[in-house]
Design a protein around this motif. Structure first.
Motif, PDB file in Angstrom:
ATOM      1  N   ALA A   1       0.818  -1.221   0.000  1.00 61.48           N
ATOM      2  CA  ALA A   1       0.000   0.000   0.000  1.00 61.48           C
ATOM      3  C   ALA A   1       0.845   1.261   0.000  1.00 61.48           C
ATOM      4  O   ALA A   1       0.361   2.351  -0.311  1.00 61.48           O
ATOM      5  CB  ALA A   1      -0.924   0.005   1.222  1.00 61.48           C
ATOM      6  N   CYS A   2       2.118   1.135   0.333  1.00 62.03           N
ATOM      7  CA  CYS A   2       2.987   2.323   0.415  1.00 62.03           C
ATOM      8  C   CYS A   2       3.408   2.771  -0.985  1.00 62.03           C
ATOM      9  O   CYS A   2       4.094   2.029  -1.690  1.00 62.03           O
ATOM     10  CB  CYS A   2       4.221   2.017   1.259  1.00 62.03           C
ATOM     11  SG  CYS A   2       5.364   3.412   1.282  1.00 62.03           S
ATOM     12  N   PRO A   3       3.035   3.974  -1.403  1.00 56.06           N
ATOM     13  CA  PRO A   3       3.380   4.428  -2.754  1.00 56.06           C
ATOM     14  C   PRO A   3       4.834   4.866  -2.882  1.00 56.06           C
ATOM     15  O   PRO A   3       5.286   5.162  -3.982  1.00 56.06           O
ATOM     16  CB  PRO A   3       2.432   5.611  -2.979  1.00 56.06           C
ATOM     17  CG  PRO A   3       2.077   6.106  -1.628  1.00 56.06           C
ATOM     18  CD  PRO A   3       2.223   4.964  -0.662  1.00 56.06           C
TER      19      PRO A   3
ATOM     20  N   GLN B   1      12.159   7.773   3.109  1.00 54.42           N
ATOM     21  CA  GLN B   1      11.302   7.617   1.923  1.00 54.42           C
ATOM     22  C   GLN B   1       9.854   8.054   2.186  1.00 54.42           C
ATOM     23  O   GLN B   1       9.074   8.239   1.262  1.00 54.42           O
ATOM     24  CB  GLN B   1      11.267   6.133   1.485  1.00 54.42           C
ATOM     25  CG  GLN B   1      12.624   5.543   1.177  1.00 54.42           C
ATOM     26  CD  GLN B   1      13.289   6.236   0.001  1.00 54.42           C
ATOM     27  OE1 GLN B   1      12.635   6.640  -0.950  1.00 54.42           O
ATOM     28  NE2 GLN B   1      14.598   6.420   0.090  1.00 54.42           N
ATOM     29  N   CYS B   2       9.492   8.176   3.442  1.00 53.01           N
ATOM     30  CA  CYS B   2       8.073   8.372   3.810  1.00 53.01           C
ATOM     31  C   CYS B   2       7.618   9.810   3.565  1.00 53.01           C
ATOM     32  O   CYS B   2       8.336  10.754   3.905  1.00 53.01           O
ATOM     33  CB  CYS B   2       7.902   8.036   5.290  1.00 53.01           C
ATOM     34  SG  CYS B   2       6.246   8.331   5.912  1.00 53.01           S
ATOM     35  N   ASP B   3       6.431   9.970   2.972  1.00 53.77           N
ATOM     36  CA  ASP B   3       5.897  11.336   2.825  1.00 53.77           C
ATOM     37  C   ASP B   3       4.649  11.522   3.701  1.00 53.77           C
ATOM     38  O   ASP B   3       3.875  12.447   3.493  1.00 53.77           O
ATOM     39  CB  ASP B   3       5.603  11.667   1.354  1.00 53.77           C
ATOM     40  CG  ASP B   3       4.274  11.104   0.901  1.00 53.77           C
ATOM     41  OD1 ASP B   3       3.765  10.180   1.584  1.00 53.77           O
ATOM     42  OD2 ASP B   3       3.732  11.590  -0.094  1.00 53.77           O
ATOM     43  N   GLN B   4       4.474  10.627   4.663  1.00 51.72           N
ATOM     44  CA  GLN B   4       3.397  10.730   5.667  1.00 51.72           C
ATOM     45  C   GLN B   4       2.008  10.761   5.042  1.00 51.72           C
ATOM     46  O   GLN B   4       1.128  11.497   5.502  1.00 51.72           O
ATOM     47  CB  GLN B   4       3.629  11.950   6.559  1.00 51.72           C
ATOM     48  CG  GLN B   4       4.976  11.857   7.253  1.00 51.72           C
ATOM     49  CD  GLN B   4       5.288  13.033   8.137  1.00 51.72           C
ATOM     50  OE1 GLN B   4       4.612  14.052   8.096  1.00 51.72           O
ATOM     51  NE2 GLN B   4       6.315  12.907   8.928  1.00 51.72           N
ATOM     52  N   CYS B   5       1.795   9.946   4.015  1.00 56.63           N
ATOM     53  CA  CYS B   5       0.490   9.917   3.354  1.00 56.63           C
ATOM     54  C   CYS B   5      -0.533   9.084   4.130  1.00 56.63           C
ATOM     55  O   CYS B   5      -1.726   9.172   3.878  1.00 56.63           O
ATOM     56  CB  CYS B   5       0.634   9.351   1.941  1.00 56.63           C
ATOM     57  SG  CYS B   5       1.054   7.588   1.921  1.00 56.63           S
ATOM     58  N   ASP B   6      -0.075   8.241   5.062  1.00 58.82           N
ATOM     59  CA  ASP B   6      -0.931   7.408   5.914  1.00 58.82           C
ATOM     60  C   ASP B   6      -1.630   6.265   5.174  1.00 58.82           C
ATOM     61  O   ASP B   6      -2.537   5.640   5.739  1.00 58.82           O
ATOM     62  CB  ASP B   6      -1.980   8.253   6.662  1.00 58.82           C
ATOM     63  CG  ASP B   6      -1.359   9.094   7.758  1.00 58.82           C
ATOM     64  OD1 ASP B   6      -0.153   8.909   8.038  1.00 58.82           O
ATOM     65  OD2 ASP B   6      -2.069   9.942   8.329  1.00 58.82           O
ATOM     66  N   ALA B   7      -1.234   5.971   3.940  1.00 59.04           N
ATOM     67  CA  ALA B   7      -1.860   4.851   3.217  1.00 59.04           C
ATOM     68  C   ALA B   7      -1.659   3.536   3.966  1.00 59.04           C
ATOM     69  O   ALA B   7      -2.527   2.667   3.977  1.00 59.04           O
ATOM     70  CB  ALA B   7      -1.284   4.753   1.810  1.00 59.04           C
ATOM     71  N   CYS B   8      -0.491   3.379   4.596  1.00 59.28           N
ATOM     72  CA  CYS B   8      -0.220   2.138   5.334  1.00 59.28           C
ATOM     73  C   CYS B   8      -1.169   1.983   6.528  1.00 59.28           C
ATOM     74  O   CYS B   8      -1.597   0.868   6.843  1.00 59.28           O
ATOM     75  CB  CYS B   8       1.230   2.109   5.810  1.00 59.28           C
ATOM     76  SG  CYS B   8       1.713   3.567   6.737  1.00 59.28           S
ATOM     77  N   LEU B   9      -1.499   3.084   7.172  1.00 60.52           N
ATOM     78  CA  LEU B   9      -2.404   3.016   8.324  1.00 60.52           C
ATOM     79  C   LEU B   9      -3.790   2.551   7.872  1.00 60.52           C
ATOM     80  O   LEU B   9      -4.441   1.744   8.537  1.00 60.52           O
ATOM     81  CB  LEU B   9      -2.511   4.378   9.024  1.00 60.52           C
ATOM     82  CG  LEU B   9      -1.188   4.982   9.526  1.00 60.52           C
ATOM     83  CD1 LEU B   9      -1.438   6.322  10.193  1.00 60.52           C
ATOM     84  CD2 LEU B   9      -0.494   4.024  10.482  1.00 60.52           C
TER      85      LEU B   9
ATOM     86  N   PRO C   1       2.997   0.615  11.069  1.00 59.91           N
ATOM     87  CA  PRO C   1       4.309   0.050  10.729  1.00 59.91           C
ATOM     88  C   PRO C   1       5.437   1.058  10.897  1.00 59.91           C
ATOM     89  O   PRO C   1       6.601   0.714  10.726  1.00 59.91           O
ATOM     90  CB  PRO C   1       4.146  -0.328   9.254  1.00 59.91           C
ATOM     91  CG  PRO C   1       3.177   0.678   8.728  1.00 59.91           C
ATOM     92  CD  PRO C   1       2.226   0.977   9.858  1.00 59.91           C
ATOM     93  N   MET C   2       5.102   2.306  11.226  1.00 57.92           N
ATOM     94  CA  MET C   2       6.122   3.359  11.308  1.00 57.92           C
ATOM     95  C   MET C   2       6.597   3.608  12.741  1.00 57.92           C
ATOM     96  O   MET C   2       7.305   4.571  12.999  1.00 57.92           O
ATOM     97  CB  MET C   2       5.567   4.665  10.715  1.00 57.92           C
ATOM     98  CG  MET C   2       5.139   4.516   9.268  1.00 57.92           C
ATOM     99  SD  MET C   2       4.352   5.994   8.610  1.00 57.92           S
ATOM    100  CE  MET C   2       2.724   5.894   9.360  1.00 57.92           C
ATOM    101  N   VAL C   3       6.167   2.737  13.673  1.00 58.08           N
ATOM    102  CA  VAL C   3       6.587   2.940  15.066  1.00 58.08           C
ATOM    103  C   VAL C   3       8.097   2.791  15.169  1.00 58.08           C
ATOM    104  O   VAL C   3       8.738   2.144  14.339  1.00 58.08           O
ATOM    105  CB  VAL C   3       5.916   1.918  16.026  1.00 58.08           C
ATOM    106  CG1 VAL C   3       4.430   2.164  16.129  1.00 58.08           C
ATOM    107  CG2 VAL C   3       6.238   0.498  15.633  1.00 58.08           C
TER     108      VAL C   3
ATOM    109  N   SER D   1       9.977  -3.403   7.857  1.00 61.64           N
ATOM    110  CA  SER D   1      10.984  -2.397   8.161  1.00 61.64           C
ATOM    111  C   SER D   1      10.547  -1.065   7.523  1.00 61.64           C
ATOM    112  O   SER D   1      10.036  -1.040   6.408  1.00 61.64           O
ATOM    113  CB  SER D   1      12.314  -2.874   7.577  1.00 61.64           C
ATOM    114  OG  SER D   1      13.250  -1.848   7.619  1.00 61.64           O
ATOM    115  N   PHE D   2      10.766   0.012   8.248  1.00 60.52           N
ATOM    116  CA  PHE D   2      10.300   1.341   7.820  1.00 60.52           C
ATOM    117  C   PHE D   2      11.498   2.239   7.571  1.00 60.52           C
ATOM    118  O   PHE D   2      12.396   2.343   8.413  1.00 60.52           O
ATOM    119  CB  PHE D   2       9.399   1.925   8.927  1.00 60.52           C
ATOM    120  CG  PHE D   2       9.063   3.375   8.755  1.00 60.52           C
ATOM    121  CD1 PHE D   2       8.400   3.823   7.611  1.00 60.52           C
ATOM    122  CD2 PHE D   2       9.389   4.303   9.734  1.00 60.52           C
ATOM    123  CE1 PHE D   2       8.091   5.170   7.446  1.00 60.52           C
ATOM    124  CE2 PHE D   2       9.074   5.643   9.582  1.00 60.52           C
ATOM    125  CZ  PHE D   2       8.422   6.076   8.433  1.00 60.52           C
ATOM    126  N   ASP D   3      11.495   2.921   6.426  1.00 59.14           N
ATOM    127  CA  ASP D   3      12.570   3.869   6.105  1.00 59.14           C
ATOM    128  C   ASP D   3      11.992   5.293   6.138  1.00 59.14           C
ATOM    129  O   ASP D   3      11.325   5.716   5.198  1.00 59.14           O
ATOM    130  CB  ASP D   3      13.131   3.552   4.715  1.00 59.14           C
ATOM    131  CG  ASP D   3      14.236   4.536   4.316  1.00 59.14           C
ATOM    132  OD1 ASP D   3      14.513   5.471   5.093  1.00 59.14           O
ATOM    133  OD2 ASP D   3      14.799   4.360   3.222  1.00 59.14           O
TER     134      ASP D   3
END
Ligand code: SF4
Ligand code: SF4
Length: 288
Positions: free
Chosen positions: A56-58, A75-83, A92-94, A70-72
């Motif tokens: 789900a992570c774009p 790369q994250c733009d805080q779109c919350d798609a994973c949530l 997964p971003m904890v 594992s979370f990087d």
């Protein structure tokens, strides 16, 4: 002794709504309530590394490494798609943080701060970490002026509170409902322990504030407001009560259809409490 580690969903370096003054707030992951009205539902679950959120992570910020997600953050733009992809309200971003890592963050900002608040999720699910952290703050000459607070749903048992209170300066306690059945409906749990915690904290002089979420049609019923008044009167009319207004921000599921609490709804209840002699009633500064 090895330093305790915490599962942290987020840290705010500065907050003025999580206890007195300007505070660093650590939001710990995981909750033992399942509140329909929760505005941070992705702090409830603990990740089981099922991997469903990875595709789900774009931005390819999530990968599976040796069976674990594992979370990087780069790369994250805080779109919350994973949530939105997670079926158990996990995140997964904890990050895992040690006592030393939180102390380092506090040290970086301590000149601007009045204290630290451990929130959640339900912070006290990680009570061992909180105890070690607060003890370390009080042992540090640069940090010991900071007050140490916990924001809690009150589900912690009395013996665990007794271990935490010597290093805790204050507790912000949420009362979700006074009626036992209503509390069960709104949170999935009984309010028996919550009310025990309230009494224990009050007797220990550690209850900084009682927090009450006004949800129209549920917690604004005359019987609930009456029970709230009686409860506060039994603690003392100087007990600080903060009325929060239910809003849709972050809420998922059927509660998104519930009416929100307006300024007028809150002022009516605040007026009723003040009329009954409750002296310190705080209402929201904004309604969003
Ligand atoms: S955050 Fe949720 S969807 Fe992602 S791996 Fe963990 S449990 Fe699975
Ligand atoms: S918020 Fe989640 S889905 Fe969005 S970029 Fe970050 S890790 Fe990926």
């Amino acid at each position: 002794m090895n330093s305790a580690q915490a599962t942290v969903s987020k840290i705010l370096n500065y907050s003025c709504v999580d206890g007195p003054g300007n505070r660093l707030v650590v939001f710990l992951q995981g909750c033992n309530f399942n509140c329909s009205s929760c505005h941070n539902p992705h702090t409830i679950g603990i990740c089981n590394h099922c991997g469903d959120c990875v595709p789900a992570c774009p931005h390819k910020a999530l990968t599976v490494l040796e069976g674990k997600v594992s979370f990087d953050p780069q790369q994250c733009d805080q779109c919350d798609a994973c949530l939105r992809a997670c079926s158990i309200n996990a995140n997964p971003m904890v990050q895992t943080m040690s006592v030393e890592a939180v102390l380092a963050r506090l040290t970086e900002h301590h000149l601007m701060l009045d204290g630290i608040t451990l929130s959640g999720g339900e912070a006290t699910l990680q009570a061992h970490f909180i105890g070690q952290l607060f003890k370390a703050i009080k042992a540090d000459a640069r940090l010991r002026h900071l007050s140490c607070f916990i924001d809690s749903n009150g589900q912690l048992g009395s013996s665990a509170w007794q271990r935490l209170l010597p290093v805790t300066d204050g507790v912000l306690l949420d009362i979700k409902a006074l009626d036992a059945d209503l509390h069960q409906t709104l949170t999935g749990r009984s309010n028996q322990r919550v009310l025990q915690s309230l009494r224990l904290l009050h007797q220990a002089d550690k209850l900084h504030e009682l927090r009450y979420l006004v949800i129209p049609g549920f917690t604004d019923r005359p019987s609930e407001v009456h029970a709230l008044v009686e409860l506060v009167q039994s603690l003392g009319t100087a007990t600080q009560v903060r009325l929060n207004a239910f809003q849709h921000h972050g809420v998922i599921g059927p509660a998104r259809e519930w009416p929100t609490a307006s300024k007028n709804d809150i002022e009516i209840i605040a007026g009723q409490l003040r009329q009954q002699g409750i002296e310190r009633v705080i209402t929201p500064a904004v309604y969003i």
